[in-house]
Design a protein around this motif. Structure first.
Motif, mmCIF file in Angstrom:
data_model
loop_
_atom_site.group_PDB
_atom_site.id
_atom_site.type_symbol
_atom_site.label_atom_id
_atom_site.label_comp_id
_atom_site.label_asym_id
_atom_site.label_seq_id
_atom_site.Cartn_x
_atom_site.Cartn_y
_atom_site.Cartn_z
ATOM 1 N N PHE A 56 23.557 75.303 128.060
ATOM 2 C CA PHE A 56 24.466 74.199 128.394
ATOM 3 C C PHE A 56 25.383 74.531 129.565
ATOM 4 C CE2 PHE A 56 23.910 73.489 123.656
ATOM 5 C CZ PHE A 56 22.937 72.500 123.834
ATOM 6 N N TYR A 103 15.679 67.811 130.437
ATOM 7 C CA TYR A 103 17.073 68.237 130.461
ATOM 8 C C TYR A 103 17.268 69.281 131.563
ATOM 9 C CZ TYR A 103 21.212 70.981 129.379
ATOM 10 O OH TYR A 103 22.397 71.649 129.497
ATOM 11 N N ARG A 152 20.732 71.534 133.657
ATOM 12 C CA ARG A 152 22.162 71.764 133.840
ATOM 13 C C ARG A 152 22.589 71.214 135.201
ATOM 14 N NH1 ARG A 152 24.238 77.709 132.067
ATOM 15 N NH2 ARG A 152 25.902 77.024 133.464
#
Ligand code: AMP
Ligand code: GLY
Length: 428
Positions: A218, A414, A416
């Motif tokens: 994350f 996904y 970052r």
């Protein structure tokens, strides 16, 4: 030259992309490769750990140079077996690969050769190891399984319970099997990490530009560790002064140590450093290119990579000095939803064909976990692709890289959005 790349990730796609540009290349193969590599190389259906299969195939195909991407085949002795039958390999033999294959071995050698690293103790018994934890007065401590554990063998424990659990998992539950016969318990270091890679023939070195990886899933470096969610190069924290110090305190003693111990080391030495103020320590050594650091470093290389790898494999770098673009490169990894935990595969990836048509000469999409199915490129792993873009300044490279990343779509994709956040502070 007829070249074989062993591996199937983003690192190997990047090496294939660069080698495919070499005028010296006659034919490129990759075993086993992925859907992106298949556009540049003939992919051979032999797994990277099938050393006998690879060797027989390379002999039959009269391969001039084999470039090994991942650590497992090196630790298994691929390079020795190839060399024994006269095949040239970029990468160290089994003895040299111990530097990555055994943390106990690497830590003991670092101590013996005077290379700065965190203080450590080695254990093979759970109770002894647990008693030792009391010395850390309840503070942070790092537990490392000795052998290869697919990047999962290190626990940076914030306190004694977490540390004890890690010891229990490794030594009693044996979650890493024999790779957990021993553990290293070491002091927890703070600072910023930087990856410094050097290509060597065992005597001479050429240092590649620095890079920084982003291991956590994350933003803000939160959440569990992954194989690496992005990288950038150069890393401004790695100053010229630090670079000189690394050569004197890390790379030179390492090469001398190998020579003194009669180990013939050639290939890449990857030093993972923890930098704080003007000082640094070695966290780990790897004996292969970093992933995703390679995706950020290699696109900055101006000169040909093939002669350099071939020279290392032949044991003489001669006077080859690679040239580098004075540019910043950023790689952003797009992963499957759920990674590094459980995730699904088999989703079609959209946007790749349109990007190819754009022919952006300052961006590239490097495939990691992708496969071809009925003419479609589908997701086939946790880290799916890495997008790299480069520009004269870091902000420009970031704008480009995210511009490309948002055009790549698949179910659960996904990435970052804060890659290079540490570097940005240096350029304000
Ligand atoms: P290693 O495989 O030894 O590099 O460890 C993997 C990761 O664990 C490193 O990239 C660091 O983020 C972290 N790590 C390893 N050793 C230490 C240490 N002594 N202090 C703090 N973090 C560490
Ligand atoms: N980027 C971390 C590694 O290649 O080990």
């Amino acid at each position: 030259m007829r070249v074989l790349i062993v591996g199937s990730g983003g690192r190997e796609h990047t090496l294939a992309w660069k080698l495919a540009q070499s005028p010296l290349l006659e034919k490129l193969y990759c075993a086993p490769g992925n859907a992106g590599i298949a556009k540049l190389a003939e992919c051979i259906d032999i797994q990277a750990d099938n050393i006998g299969g690879l060797k027989d195939w390379a002999q039959k195909q009269k391969i001039d140079l084999t470039v090994v991407g991942p650590e497992v085949p090196l630790v298994m002795g691929l390079a020795d077996q190839f060399r024994a039958v006269g095949l040239k390999v970029f990468g160290p033999g089994e003895k040299g690969a111990m530097l990555e294959g055994s943390k106990v071995w690497a830590k003991r050698k670092m101590k013996k050769w005077g290379i700065p690293t965190a203080d450590f103790t080695i254990f093979d018994d759970f109770d002894d190891a647990r008693r030792h934890l009391a010395r850390f007065y309840g503070g942070a401590v790092v537990i490392k399984a000795d052998g290869l554990a697919a990047g999962k063998g290190v626990t940076v424990a914030s306190g004694p319970e977490e540390a004890e659990q890690a010891l229990y998992d490794i030594l009693v539950e044996r979650v890493f099997g024999d790779a957990g016969n021993r553990v290293v318990i070491e002091n927890c270091l703070s600072g910023e990490e930087v990856s410094v890679l050097a290509i060597t023939d065992g005597k001479k070195l050429t240092i590649l530009p620095s890079a920084q990886d982003h291991k956590a899933i994350f933003e803000g470096d939160k959440g569990p560790n992954t194989g690496g969610m992005g990288a950038y190069s150069p890393a401004p924290i790695y100053t010229d002064k630090m670079a000189n110090k690394t050569i004197e305190k890390v790379f030179k003693p390492l090469l001398k140590g190998f020579q003194d111990d009669g180990i013939n080391f050639s290939g890449v030495i990857y030093a993972g450093l923890m930098v704080s103020a003007d000082d640094f320590n070695v966290l780990e050594f790897n004996v292969r290119f970093g992933d995703p650091e390679t995706q950020a470093i290699i696109p900055r290389m101006q000169s040909d990579l093939l002669p350099l790898l071939a020279a290392s494999a032949e044991g003489d770098l001669k006077d080859i000095e690679p040239r580098w673009k004075d540019e910043h490169a950023v790689c952003v990894v797009i992963s499957s939803g759920g990674y590094p935990g459980e995730y699904k595969t088999g989703y079609p990836i959209e946007g790749l064909a349109d990007l190819e048509k754009e022919k952006d000469d300052k961006a590239a999409v490097f495939h990691a976990g992708t496969a071809l199915k009925d003419g479609w490129i589908i997701t086939a792993g946790g880290r799916v692709v890495g997008v790299t873009a480069w520009d004269s300044n870091l902000n420009g490279a970031l704008k480009r890289v995210y511009g490309v990343a948002e055009k790549i779509r698949f179910e659960g994709a996904y990435y970052r959005r804060d890659i290079a956040h540490r570097a940005l502070k240096h350029y304000k």
